[in-house]
Motif scaffolding. Structure first.
Motif, PDB file in Angstrom:
ATOM      1  N   LEU A   1     -11.919  -2.127  55.371  1.00  0.00           N
ATOM      2  CA  LEU A   1     -11.466  -3.450  54.957  1.00  0.00           C
ATOM      3  C   LEU A   1     -12.559  -4.193  54.193  1.00  0.00           C
ATOM      4  N   GLY A   2     -13.814  -4.073  54.655  1.00  0.00           N
ATOM      5  CA  GLY A   2     -14.917  -4.705  53.929  1.00  0.00           C
ATOM      6  C   GLY A   2     -15.107  -4.111  52.546  1.00  0.00           C
ATOM      7  N   VAL A   3     -15.027  -2.780  52.449  1.00  0.00           N
ATOM      8  CA  VAL A   3     -15.141  -2.128  51.143  1.00  0.00           C
ATOM      9  C   VAL A   3     -13.985  -2.530  50.241  1.00  0.00           C
ATOM     10  N   GLY A   4     -12.780  -2.564  50.798  1.00  0.00           N
ATOM     11  CA  GLY A   4     -11.608  -2.936  50.009  1.00  0.00           C
ATOM     12  C   GLY A   4     -11.708  -4.343  49.450  1.00  0.00           C
ATOM     13  N   TRP A   5     -12.240  -5.276  50.229  1.00  0.00           N
ATOM     14  CA  TRP A   5     -12.376  -6.660  49.753  1.00  0.00           C
ATOM     15  C   TRP A   5     -13.377  -6.747  48.605  1.00  0.00           C
ATOM     16  N   MET A   6     -14.482  -5.997  48.711  1.00  0.00           N
ATOM     17  CA  MET A   6     -15.459  -5.991  47.617  1.00  0.00           C
ATOM     18  C   MET A   6     -14.879  -5.333  46.358  1.00  0.00           C
TER      19      MET A   6
ATOM     20  N   LEU B   1     -12.137 -11.668  57.873  1.00  0.00           N
ATOM     21  CA  LEU B   1     -11.405 -10.410  57.978  1.00  0.00           C
ATOM     22  C   LEU B   1     -12.104  -9.445  58.933  1.00  0.00           C
ATOM     23  N   ASP B   2     -13.424  -9.397  58.866  1.00  0.00           N
ATOM     24  CA  ASP B   2     -14.171  -8.538  59.779  1.00  0.00           C
ATOM     25  C   ASP B   2     -14.023  -9.013  61.219  1.00  0.00           C
ATOM     26  N   ARG B   3     -14.057 -10.328  61.448  1.00  0.00           N
ATOM     27  CA  ARG B   3     -13.892 -10.850  62.812  1.00  0.00           C
ATOM     28  C   ARG B   3     -12.489 -10.537  63.340  1.00  0.00           C
TER      29      ARG B   3
ATOM     30  N   MET C   1     -10.609  -7.939  62.544  1.00  0.00           N
ATOM     31  CA  MET C   1     -10.578  -6.526  62.901  1.00  0.00           C
ATOM     32  C   MET C   1     -11.363  -6.263  64.182  1.00  0.00           C
ATOM     33  N   MET C   2     -12.470  -6.964  64.381  1.00  0.00           N
ATOM     34  CA  MET C   2     -13.240  -6.803  65.605  1.00  0.00           C
ATOM     35  C   MET C   2     -12.427  -7.258  66.819  1.00  0.00           C
ATOM     36  N   TYR C   3     -11.704  -8.364  66.669  1.00  0.00           N
ATOM     37  CA  TYR C   3     -10.870  -8.847  67.776  1.00  0.00           C
ATOM     38  C   TYR C   3      -9.753  -7.848  68.094  1.00  0.00           C
ATOM     39  N   LEU C   4      -9.122  -7.310  67.052  1.00  0.00           N
ATOM     40  CA  LEU C   4      -8.075  -6.316  67.285  1.00  0.00           C
ATOM     41  C   LEU C   4      -8.638  -5.064  67.961  1.00  0.00           C
ATOM     42  N   GLN C   5      -9.835  -4.658  67.546  1.00  0.00           N
ATOM     43  CA  GLN C   5     -10.462  -3.500  68.167  1.00  0.00           C
ATOM     44  C   GLN C   5     -10.725  -3.752  69.652  1.00  0.00           C
ATOM     45  N   THR C   6     -11.241  -4.943  69.985  1.00  0.00           N
ATOM     46  CA  THR C   6     -11.482  -5.283  71.389  1.00  0.00           C
ATOM     47  C   THR C   6     -10.187  -5.334  72.179  1.00  0.00           C
ATOM     48  N   LEU C   7      -9.148  -5.890  71.567  1.00  0.00           N
ATOM     49  CA  LEU C   7      -7.865  -5.999  72.245  1.00  0.00           C
ATOM     50  C   LEU C   7      -7.266  -4.631  72.534  1.00  0.00           C
TER      51      LEU C   7
ATOM     52  N   GLY D   1     -17.165 -14.709  50.429  1.00  0.00           N
ATOM     53  CA  GLY D   1     -17.950 -14.278  51.583  1.00  0.00           C
ATOM     54  C   GLY D   1     -17.345 -14.715  52.897  1.00  0.00           C
ATOM     55  N   LEU D   2     -16.858 -15.949  52.964  1.00  0.00           N
ATOM     56  CA  LEU D   2     -16.256 -16.440  54.203  1.00  0.00           C
ATOM     57  C   LEU D   2     -14.985 -15.665  54.543  1.00  0.00           C
ATOM     58  N   ILE D   3     -14.177 -15.354  53.543  1.00  0.00           N
ATOM     59  CA  ILE D   3     -12.955 -14.586  53.796  1.00  0.00           C
ATOM     60  C   ILE D   3     -13.309 -13.185  54.286  1.00  0.00           C
ATOM     61  N   GLY D   4     -14.306 -12.548  53.664  1.00  0.00           N
ATOM     62  CA  GLY D   4     -14.743 -11.236  54.132  1.00  0.00           C
ATOM     63  C   GLY D   4     -15.232 -11.283  55.567  1.00  0.00           C
ATOM     64  N   PHE D   5     -15.963 -12.337  55.922  1.00  0.00           N
ATOM     65  CA  PHE D   5     -16.431 -12.493  57.304  1.00  0.00           C
ATOM     66  C   PHE D   5     -15.259 -12.662  58.265  1.00  0.00           C
TER      67      PHE D   5
END
Length: 355
Positions: free
Chosen positions: A286-291, A338-340, A342-348, A332-336
């Motif tokens: 997702l981070g690569v895709g946004w860049m 999006l990463d958060r 995905m991290m929340y979904l991973q934890t869930l 940058g804020l949108i990329g951040f």
């Protein structure tokens, strides 16, 4: 005689004073022991609340201090940097352009509402007069917020397609050494290819494929999404392969003993074990895709934040540089965020997964 009497008095006084002093020492010892036995009440600075609040406040204040220090350094150095469009804008000028972009969006929304209101009134009069009704779309230029929404939709489609291709192929490669040996060279060759190299190929293929004058999805939207997919699927593919290959072989042997079918083995054994690796790859993708998306939109002039940055660069007005810098901060804020997410979904998913 008198001397003897005085001596007797002194001896009696000393005899009575010695027990008293012994008693006072014992009383002091008992008092000190009782004070040591009783737990002292903790002060406010030693309370559990303050102990818990300390690390939290530190974790909050340290990043805030870093951001404030960066803004102060930026504001101090910006006037000393000269560009072709004037001095480098400081935080205040960039923030002002952010407010101006929001005001432009609000004004466009009002114009859009007035346009459709007038069209409805015109169509109502046409129906009453028995004349044909004409429907038109609002043709105003997209605003900054519209560009953000377009970029988010594009990266979502590209990320979905990348995950759809990468996860199944990665699972197959992880479970089969033969397939992995056959596909791994292609992955290593395709992985470092720049989106700028994929873009002309994808543009020509999509232009030849979508020939309808009114397609369901605009060509520019599809081109950007495909470029995002081609550049972002590799982290998910590689991590899924590693996750599937690292499954405990005892679990697979248990599946054979229980005579589990391939679907039951996949859903009950393989996927739960590989999920942490899969989500790590998805976060990276997702981070690569946004860049990649920003670069693709900028080069191909497809709608989105990349096109907004390029248009402002070509515009060359006194506010362009501040608008470009505001767009960079938003990217940058949108990329951040999006990463958060995905991290929340991973934890869930990690909390609810069972093997």
């Amino acid at each position: 005689m008198a001397t003897a009497i005085l001596k007797n008095i002194e001896d009696s006084t000393a005899a009575t004073s010695e027990p008293n002093s012994a008693k006072s020492i014992a009383a002091e010892a008992e008092a000190s022991s009782s004070d040591a036995a009783e737990p002292s009440k903790p002060s406010f600075l030693q309370s559990k609340f303050v102990e818990e609040l300390g690390p939290r406040m530190k974790a909050f204040l340290v990043p805030v201090f870093g951001i404030l220090a960066f803004l102060a350094l930026w504001a101090a150095l910006a006037p000393t940097v000269d560009t072709s469009l004037g001095n480098l804008p400081g935080p205040v000028q960039v923030g002002e352009q952010g407010v101006a972009l929001y005001q432009e969006w609000s004004a466009t929304q009002a114009d859009k509402a007035a346009f459709y209101e007038a069209q409805e009134a015109r169509n109502a009069a046409a129906i009453a007069a028995g004349t044909p009704v004409q429907e038109f779309e609002y043709a105003g230029a997209p605003t900054f917020l519209d560009q953000i929404w377009t970029s988010l939709k594009t990266v979502a489609l590209g990320f979905f397609l990348a995950t759809l291709f990468a996860v199944p192929i990665g699972l197959i490669c992880g479970l089969s050494k033969t397939v992995n040996a056959a596909i791994n060279p292609l992955v290593q060759i395709m992985k470092p290819v720049s989106p700028l190299a994929w873009l002309p190929i994808v543009t020509m293929v999509i232009s030849a494929t979508i020939t309808s004058p009114d397609p369901t999805l605009p060509k520019a939207f599809v081109i950007s999404a495909i470029v995002v997919m081609l550049c972002s699927l590799w982290p998910t593919l590689i991590n899924t392969t590693v996750g599937a290959a690292s499954i405990d072989r005892d679990l697979l042997n248990v599946g054979r003993v229980l005579r589990l079918g391939w679907f039951a083995k996949l859903t009950r054994l393989i996927l739960p074990s590989a999920l942490p690796y899969i989500f790590t790859g998805m976060r990276l993708s997702l981070g690569v895709g946004w860049m990649v998306l920003i670069a693709a939109e900028m080069l191909a002039q497809n709608p989105g934040l990349g096109k907004f940055v390029w248009d402002e660069f070509q515009n060359g007005s006194s506010q362009s540089l501040a608008r470009i810098m505001f767009a960079v901060i938003v990217i940058g804020l949108i990329g951040f965020m999006l990463d958060r997410i995905m991290m929340y979904l991973q934890t869930l998913v990690a909390k609810n997964r069972t093997i």
